[in-house]
Design a protein around this motif. Structure first.
Motif, PDB file in Angstrom:
ATOM      1  N   GLY A   6      56.735  43.974  31.786  1.00 20.95           N
ATOM      2  CA  GLY A   6      55.330  43.747  32.101  1.00 20.95           C
ATOM      3  C   GLY A   6      54.700  44.966  32.725  1.00 20.95           C
ATOM      4  N   GLY A   7      55.384  45.559  33.699  1.00 16.39           N
ATOM      5  CA  GLY A   7      54.875  46.773  34.322  1.00 16.39           C
ATOM      6  C   GLY A   7      54.766  47.921  33.349  1.00 16.39           C
ATOM      7  N   ALA A   8      55.740  48.034  32.428  1.00 19.11           N
ATOM      8  CA  ALA A   8      55.680  49.095  31.425  1.00 19.11           C
ATOM      9  C   ALA A   8      54.442  48.942  30.551  1.00 19.11           C
ATOM     10  CB  ALA A   8      56.941  49.070  30.569  1.00 19.11           C
ATOM     11  N   ARG A   9      54.115  47.709  30.167  1.00 19.47           N
ATOM     12  CA  ARG A   9      52.914  47.486  29.358  1.00 19.47           C
ATOM     13  C   ARG A   9      51.654  47.835  30.140  1.00 19.47           C
ATOM     14  NH1 ARG A   9      54.085  41.654  26.311  1.00 19.47           N
ATOM     15  NH2 ARG A   9      55.906  42.343  25.103  1.00 19.47           N
ATOM     16  N   VAL A  10      51.627  47.463  31.405  1.00 19.24           N
ATOM     17  CA  VAL A  10      50.446  47.722  32.231  1.00 19.24           C
ATOM     18  C   VAL A  10      50.178  49.218  32.349  1.00 19.24           C
ATOM     19  CG1 VAL A  10      49.600  47.611  34.618  1.00 19.24           C
ATOM     20  CG2 VAL A  10      50.495  45.552  33.502  1.00 19.24           C
ATOM     21  N   LEU A  11      51.241  50.010  32.452  1.00 21.49           N
ATOM     22  CA  LEU A  11      51.082  51.453  32.651  1.00 21.49           C
ATOM     23  C   LEU A  11      51.148  52.246  31.348  1.00 21.49           C
ATOM     24  CD1 LEU A  11      53.158  51.897  35.927  1.00 21.49           C
ATOM     25  CD2 LEU A  11      50.672  51.802  35.677  1.00 21.49           C
ATOM     26  N   GLY A  12      51.165  51.550  30.213  1.00 18.01           N
ATOM     27  CA  GLY A  12      51.179  52.248  28.938  1.00 18.01           C
ATOM     28  C   GLY A  12      52.495  52.908  28.612  1.00 18.01           C
ATOM     29  N   ALA A  31      32.297  43.164  35.798  1.00 18.69           N
ATOM     30  CA  ALA A  31      31.173  43.786  35.081  1.00 18.69           C
ATOM     31  C   ALA A  31      30.754  45.096  35.733  1.00 18.69           C
ATOM     32  CB  ALA A  31      29.996  42.820  35.018  1.00 18.69           C
ATOM     33  N   VAL A  32      30.934  45.230  37.043  1.00 21.87           N
ATOM     34  CA  VAL A  32      30.617  46.503  37.702  1.00 21.87           C
ATOM     35  C   VAL A  32      31.413  47.631  37.054  1.00 21.87           C
ATOM     36  CG1 VAL A  32      30.804  47.824  39.840  1.00 21.87           C
ATOM     37  CG2 VAL A  32      29.964  45.469  39.908  1.00 21.87           C
ATOM     38  N   TYR A  33      32.721  47.430  36.919  1.00 19.17           N
ATOM     39  CA  TYR A  33      33.552  48.459  36.298  1.00 19.17           C
ATOM     40  C   TYR A  33      33.172  48.645  34.835  1.00 19.17           C
ATOM     41  CZ  TYR A  33      36.465  48.257  40.493  1.00 19.17           C
ATOM     42  OH  TYR A  33      36.916  48.314  41.788  1.00 19.17           O
ATOM     43  N   ASP A  34      32.905  47.542  34.144  1.00 15.94           N
ATOM     44  CA  ASP A  34      32.539  47.645  32.736  1.00 15.94           C
ATOM     45  C   ASP A  34      31.206  48.369  32.566  1.00 15.94           C
ATOM     46  OD1 ASP A  34      33.179  47.038  30.002  1.00 15.94           O
ATOM     47  OD2 ASP A  34      31.592  45.533  30.042  1.00 15.94           O
ATOM     48  N   ASP A  35      30.236  48.047  33.398  1.00 17.55           N
ATOM     49  CA  ASP A  35      28.926  48.685  33.302  1.00 17.55           C
ATOM     50  C   ASP A  35      28.995  50.182  33.568  1.00 17.55           C
ATOM     51  OD1 ASP A  35      27.894  46.183  32.788  1.00 17.55           O
ATOM     52  OD2 ASP A  35      27.125  45.858  34.823  1.00 17.55           O
ATOM     53  N   HIS A  36      30.002  50.611  34.328  1.00 17.16           N
ATOM     54  CA  HIS A  36      30.142  52.036  34.649  1.00 17.16           C
ATOM     55  C   HIS A  36      31.142  52.737  33.730  1.00 17.16           C
ATOM     56  CE1 HIS A  36      28.189  50.649  38.371  1.00 17.16           C
ATOM     57  NE2 HIS A  36      27.774  51.900  38.493  1.00 17.16           N
ATOM     58  N   GLY A  37      31.683  52.032  32.725  1.00 21.77           N
ATOM     59  CA  GLY A  37      32.584  52.660  31.769  1.00 21.77           C
ATOM     60  C   GLY A  37      34.022  52.774  32.212  1.00 21.77           C
ATOM     61  N   LEU A  38      34.420  51.975  33.200  1.00 25.40           N
ATOM     62  CA  LEU A  38      35.763  52.089  33.755  1.00 25.40           C
ATOM     63  C   LEU A  38      36.688  50.936  33.381  1.00 25.40           C
ATOM     64  CD1 LEU A  38      34.831  53.422  37.308  1.00 25.40           C
ATOM     65  CD2 LEU A  38      36.062  54.674  35.523  1.00 25.40           C
ATOM     66  N   LEU A  39      36.237  50.016  32.567  1.00 30.56           N
ATOM     67  CA  LEU A  39      37.079  48.905  32.138  1.00 30.56           C
ATOM     68  C   LEU A  39      37.577  49.228  30.729  1.00 30.56           C
ATOM     69  CD1 LEU A  39      37.880  46.299  33.602  1.00 30.56           C
ATOM     70  CD2 LEU A  39      36.166  45.096  32.246  1.00 30.56           C
ATOM     71  N   THR A  40      38.790  49.757  30.652  1.00 30.33           N
ATOM     72  CA  THR A  40      39.317  50.295  29.401  1.00 30.33           C
ATOM     73  C   THR A  40      40.757  49.822  29.196  1.00 30.33           C
ATOM     74  OG1 THR A  40      40.460  52.300  30.178  1.00 30.33           O
ATOM     75  CG2 THR A  40      38.032  52.384  30.048  1.00 30.33           C
ATOM     76  N   PRO A  41      41.347  50.075  28.036  1.00 34.88           N
ATOM     77  CA  PRO A  41      42.754  49.723  27.830  1.00 34.88           C
ATOM     78  C   PRO A  41      43.720  50.470  28.740  1.00 34.88           C
ATOM     79  CG  PRO A  41      41.643  50.018  25.731  1.00 34.88           C
ATOM     80  CD  PRO A  41      40.692  50.503  26.787  1.00 34.88           C
ATOM     81  N   ARG A  42      43.245  51.510  29.410  1.00 35.47           N
ATOM     82  CA  ARG A  42      44.116  52.275  30.307  1.00 35.47           C
ATOM     83  C   ARG A  42      43.811  51.995  31.776  1.00 35.47           C
ATOM     84  NH1 ARG A  42      46.440  57.809  29.141  1.00 35.47           N
ATOM     85  NH2 ARG A  42      48.199  56.531  29.870  1.00 35.47           N
ATOM     86  N   THR A  43      43.082  50.910  32.037  1.00 34.46           N
ATOM     87  CA  THR A  43      42.701  50.569  33.410  1.00 34.46           C
ATOM     88  C   THR A  43      43.668  49.551  34.005  1.00 34.46           C
ATOM     89  OG1 THR A  43      40.360  50.976  32.935  1.00 34.46           O
ATOM     90  CG2 THR A  43      40.871  49.636  34.871  1.00 34.46           C
ATOM     91  N   VAL A  44      44.128  49.834  35.235  1.00 34.63           N
ATOM     92  CA  VAL A  44      44.987  48.917  35.981  1.00 34.63           C
ATOM     93  C   VAL A  44      44.186  48.353  37.150  1.00 34.63           C
ATOM     94  CG1 VAL A  44      47.149  48.633  37.241  1.00 34.63           C
ATOM     95  CG2 VAL A  44      47.001  50.305  35.378  1.00 34.63           C
ATOM     96  N   LEU A  45      43.998  47.040  37.142  1.00 30.93           N
ATOM     97  CA  LEU A  45      43.217  46.353  38.169  1.00 30.93           C
ATOM     98  C   LEU A  45      44.162  45.620  39.112  1.00 30.93           C
ATOM     99  CD1 LEU A  45      40.609  44.810  35.707  1.00 30.93           C
ATOM    100  CD2 LEU A  45      40.197  46.756  37.236  1.00 30.93           C
ATOM    101  N   ALA A  46      44.202  46.049  40.363  1.00 31.30           N
ATOM    102  CA  ALA A  46      45.098  45.408  41.325  1.00 31.30           C
ATOM    103  C   ALA A  46      44.478  44.135  41.882  1.00 31.30           C
ATOM    104  CB  ALA A  46      45.414  46.369  42.469  1.00 31.30           C
ATOM    105  N   HIS A  47      45.297  43.115  42.000  1.00 29.32           N
ATOM    106  CA  HIS A  47      45.006  41.822  42.639  1.00 29.32           C
ATOM    107  C   HIS A  47      44.396  40.802  41.680  1.00 29.32           C
ATOM    108  CE1 HIS A  47      46.249  43.492  46.443  1.00 29.32           C
ATOM    109  NE2 HIS A  47      45.422  44.517  46.244  1.00 29.32           N
TER     110      HIS A  47
END
Length: 490
Positions: free
Chosen positions: A402-408, A285-301
């Motif tokens: 899978g990696g190709a999908r993650v990186l668009g 939610a931190v990332y979402d609240d700041h506008g950073l959770l998007t279809p182009r976001t890669v979240l490690a771990h």
């Protein structure tokens, strides 16, 4: 780099890495058809044009058939076509895609210490990264890192650089020169209480300006971002102020550039995020609240995501980079890949050098398989325990499609289809002869043949499993990115 393999037919005056010649690849091709299934194309021909794009795939194809039937259809002249043919024990496989790697930490690979993540950052990581403002040192580190990842068959990498703009730009220059497809992230970190005084951005405004400067440089060397792309890189939520995170979100909205960051790697980190951002209900939610959770976001771990967080990530279309070697090395935990898939989250693989000890995506794939077994062992007996385990087919999917999908990049790379770019590796396994000796059909045997011994009675599924669990860079004979030969081993 080494010389081209001797089975290559080279027209006079045309080198193996040339972009001005059409190319024909003959032999065995293996790639992920779905998460659960590998497709095996034997005695096939794949035709790649001068732009590095696959323009035809022909079953039961040899050079004579290609010359008689396919070249005329494509308008190709035989004397200007490069031909690469598999020898016994060899096959073509898509290039690996590393969705999370810190190029700036490459010298520390394998040095993950005895401490927790946050202690490790302060003891090993920040001092090394800060030292790369010395561009001579940065050039040594980045060149070695890119060459090493290419030698392991990695055709695409999502790199974290450092906070230094010049050093970040240098990494982009090196990737372009060596031919690796790359996302280059200038690391943003401006939180005065959490980042060391010698290694942080002066302010949110300074952080944003530095990000823009790196983007501008990459645009000058690759205007269409066709091979090298910037990627917005808030290191992780604790390293950034809210103003910095919002500024990056605004930059993303302006440019539609991808975003990479870390999430829920270990429990103390999650507690820290909770204390720093009390107004947000969770780390995601931190990332979402700041506008950073998007279809182009890669979240490690994403090791410790709650069900609610996983659902939020799925709704926003954000993706996850699974880093099993790092999660084990730093005792962070065991990420549950199948659970993420079941909730609709796309997943790729990351080596996470240097939290991860190896720059090999193949090693990350085998560790993903083993970690999934630890996940299964932690469950109660029954169906869920078995289904938690990832198959060989599934972890190789993670390493490619899978990696190709993650990186668009799923429309461009990750498999062998007409219209996709030729990002691929030629894999060679040692064949054991009647005397018990091994040879690789490129003049090398013994220790240089690698750890995978093929006796001739294995099915193709068994050969791939042996390569997955025993293979290394000695089996990666040649690597191409967008049709250009970028690594060869003799």
């Amino acid at each position: 780099m080494g010389e081209p393999l001797q089975d290559m037919h080279m027209p006079d005056g045309v080198g193996p890495g040339s972009l001005n010649a059409n190319k024909l690849f003959l032999g065995n091709f293996v790639h992920s058809k779905t998460r659960e299934e590998l497709e095996y194309l034997h005695s096939a021909g794949v035709f790649v044009d001068t732009t590095g794009v696959i323009v035809a795939i022909e079953p039961e194809c040899d050079l004579a058939k290609a010359r008689e039937h396919v070249f005329p259809r494509l308008g190709w002249e035989s004397e200007h076509v490069q031909v690469v043919a598999c020898k016994p024990g060899q096959f073509f496989f898509p290039g690996f895609i590393d969705t999370h790697i810190h190029a700036s930490q490459y010298p520390n690979a394998g040095i993950f210490g005895k401490s927790t993540l946050l202690d490790w950052l302060n003891t090993y990581t920040f001092p090394l990264e800060a030292s790369l403002s010395d561009l001579n040192k940065a050039r040594r580190v980045y060149t070695a890192c890119v060459r090493r990842t290419l030698s392991h068959g990695t055709t695409t990498s999502a790199y974290y650089a450092t906070i230094d703009v010049a050093a970040t730009n240098l990494l982009a220059d090196i990737c372009l020169a060596l031919g690796q497809r790359a996302f280059i992230g200038r690391v943003c970190m401006d939180h005065a209480d959490l980042c060391p005084s010698y290694y942080r951005d002066e302010s949110p405004a300074a952080s944003l300006a530095a990000a823009r400067a790196s983007i501008a440089h990459i645009r000058t060397i690759d205007p269409d971002f066709s091979l090298i792309s910037p990627i917005l890189t808030p290191r992780f939520a604790p390293s950034c102020t809210s103003d910095s995170l919002r500024g990056l979100a605004a930059l993303h909205a302006e440019t539609d550039l991808p975003i990479q960051t870390h999430i829920s790697e270990n429990l103390p980190e999650i507690d820290l995020v909770r204390s720093l951002f009390p107004g947000s209900s969770s780390y995601a939610a931190v990332y979402d609240d700041h506008g950073l959770l998007t279809p182009r976001t890669v979240l490690a771990h994403a090791v410790h995501l709650s069900d609610e967080e996983a659902d939020l990530v799925a709704r926003r279309g954000a993706k996850v980079s699974h880093c099993p070697a790092s999660n084990s090395a730093l005792t962070s935990g065991t990420a549950r890949v199948r659970r993420l898939w079941e909730r609709g989250v796309e997943v790729g693989l990351g080596t996470d050098v240097s939290g991860g000890y190896s720059p090999s995506v193949l090693e990350a794939a085998r560790q993903a398989s083993l970690v999934s077994r630890h996940v299964a062992m932690g469950l109660a007996e029954g169906k869920n325990r078995e289904t938690a385990k990832l198959t060989a087919e599934e972890v190789l999917f993670l390493a490619t499609r899978g990696g190709a999908r993650v990186l668009g990049l799923d429309d461009a790379v990750g498999g062998f289809e007409v219209g996709k770019q030729w990002d691929a590796q030629l894999v060679g396994l040692a064949v054991v002869d009647d005397m018990g000796e091994t040879e690789t059909h490129d003049g090398k045997g013994g220790d240089d043949a690698g750890n995978v011994d093929i006796f001739g009675w294995e099915t193709w599924e068994e050969r791939i499993a042996k390569w997955l669990f025993n293979g290394d860079d000695r089996n990666t004979k040649m690597v191409w990115v967008r049709g250009r030969l970028v690594h060869s081993r003799q």
